[in-house]
Design an enzyme around this catalytic site. Structure first.
Site, PDB file in Angstrom:
ATOM      1  N   ASP A  11      -4.135  14.594   8.683  1.00 16.82           N
ATOM      2  CA  ASP A  11      -3.694  14.295   9.826  1.00 16.82           C
ATOM      3  C   ASP A  11      -3.570  15.451  10.665  1.00 16.82           C
ATOM      4  OD1 ASP A  11      -1.815  14.237   8.010  1.00 16.82           O
ATOM      5  OD2 ASP A  11      -0.168  13.006   9.321  1.00 16.82           O
TER       6      ASP A  11
ATOM      7  N   GLU B 100       0.326  12.250   6.598  1.00 13.79           N
ATOM      8  CA  GLU B 100       1.538  12.936   5.960  1.00 13.79           C
ATOM      9  C   GLU B 100       2.597  13.080   6.919  1.00 13.79           C
ATOM     10  OE1 GLU B 100       4.312  15.748   5.212  1.00 13.79           O
ATOM     11  OE2 GLU B 100       2.613  16.274   6.801  1.00 13.79           O
TER      12      GLU B 100
HETATM   13 ZN    ZN Z   1       3.629  19.084   9.864  1.00 12.43          ZN
HETATM   14 ZN    ZN Z   2       1.829  19.874   7.169  1.00 14.87          ZN
END
Ligand code: ZN
Ligand code: ZN
Length: 405
Positions: A79, A137
């Site tokens: 991401d 994440e």
């Molecule tokens: Zn980050």
């Molecule tokens: Zn990261």
């Protein structure tokens, strides 16, 4: 049989890897929305003849099976962030307001390089290598989502799990350490209630702005006065919202509190102290309603297995010489732990320095204006060379500690 056997393959595919990296960098997608990214990852894996599977929506996994032997899992995150890119790179983001500002594009290209090298040179290793490309994440939710979607039931238990992150630092440096390397994180959304009214008649109201301001000040005392000196802890109020205009006293205020430590006991104390102070300040203000506490998905402490990390760090020193150094703890947090935790596997998480060489030299020489942008900065721009190859090489070196033939 060693990393040396794989280096010519990595070098041969350098231009392919750079193109993958720059394509990903141009087309960043926010957490949980990594649709095109996931398709590209699948395409790259399928081009190698590998079967891919989806977990948690945009998570992609492929397993390289290469006979009897141990199982290793390598993970990269997919991401990007809501940041307006200001790098000036010719492969800068084509989506305004979205940017790969944490280097996850480098992680994908790095892990993919390792997968390709391992796939093409199967004669040099044995066992099973599971490549995990994880979404979201930055929200701390992607690893949990893949686990909830059955990741651990679909693949054998890894004997070790590995992940790496690019950081500002000497380009190509590989930093690893046993024990806690990244902090636990809780994001606590706190809603406190007042009693709204006219800005000219404060005596008829309970002002949640004054209440929230008192909370912000009082929370600073937790780390300063309640946690032992030398014990790492952070309490940051990163967001505070109340009211709409000058002459209206609002009904409520919302604070987002970021709480971090390297120890679950300390984390418990921090959470309890935040709640105690918020409740006490609400009482002090005469708040008409109990405050609310909403906890986002927490990130646990990232704790590298001591035995595994000793072996991996030694392999890094063999492979990278003076570029392999001990890591200091990083105050950022990760959700990676959720994957090895679900498999009950030990893990090692390391860092790779990514600052362009000339910038690093200038900044360390104290040259004026030579600031080094950190992760999440609009100017964060890892040097593809040598970062990408070092990410791949470090994943291979770590995997070979178990998969060596
Ligand atoms: Zn980050
Ligand atoms: Zn990261």
């Amino acid at each position: 049989m060693t990393l040396e056997d794989f280096l010519p393959g990595l070098t041969r595919h350098a231009s392919w890897q750079l193109r993958l990296y720059t394509d990903l960098h141009r087309q960043p997608e926010l957490s949980g929305e990594e649709k095109k990214t996931a398709v590209r990852v699948e395409q790259e894996l399928q081009d190698l003849g590998l079967e891919t599977r989806r977990f948690g929506g945009t998570g992609v996994v492929a397993a390289l099976e290469n006979g009897e032997g141990p199982t290793v899992l390598g993970r990269a995150d997919l991401d990007a962030l809501p940041v307006m890119e200001a790098t000036g790179l010719d492969y800068a983001s084509e989506t305004p307001g979205v940017m790969h500002a944490c280097g996850h594009d480098a992680h994908v290209a790095g892990l993919m390089g390792a997968v390709r090298a391992l796939h093409e040179q199967r004669e040099h290793w044995r066992g099973t290598y599971i490549a995990v490309f994880q979404p979201a994440e930055e929200l701390g939710s992607g690893a949990h989502a893949m686990v909830a979607d059955g990741l651990t039931h679909a693949f054998p238990r890894p004997d070790a799990c590995f992940a790496a992150h690019v950081l500002p630092g000497p380009p190509g440096q590989v930093l690893s350490a046993p024990g806690p390397v990244m902090s636990a994180l809780d994001v606590i959304r706190v809603v406190v209630y007042g009693r709204g009214g006219h800005g000219s008649m404060p005596h008829l109201t309970v002002d949640p702005v004054v209440l929230a301001a008192a909370i912000v000040q009082r929370l600073q005392g937790i780390v300063a006065r309640e946690i032992a000196p030398g014990t790492f802890a952070i309490v940051t109020v990163g967001s505070l919202h109340a009211g709409s205009t000058s002459n209206i006293i609002s009904n409520s205020a919302e604070l987002q509190v970021d709480v971090r430590s390297y120890d679950e006991d300390v984390q418990d104390r921090l959470r309890a102290a935040v709640e105690r102070i918020v409740r006490a300040e609400c009482a002090a203000s005469g708040s008409p309603r109990e405050p609310e506490f909403h906890y986002d998905v927490p990130c646990p402490v990232t704790v590298n297995d001591a035995g595994l990390t000793a072996t991996v760090s030694a392999a890094f020193r063999d492979a990278f010489g003076q570029d392999a150094v001990p890591a200091s703890r990083v105050t950022a947090s990760e959700d990676f732990d959720a994957i090895p935790a679900a498999f009950d596997s030990p893990y090692c998480y390391w860092f790779v320095g990514s600052t362009p060489h000339e910038l690093w030299e200038a900044a360390t020489a104290g040259e004026f204006g030579a600031d080094i942008p950190s992760n999440h900065s609009p100017a964060f721009a890892p040097a593809p060379e040598p970062t990408l190859e070092r990410l791949s090489a470090s994943h291979i070196a770590a995997a070979l500690t178990l998969l060596r033939r």
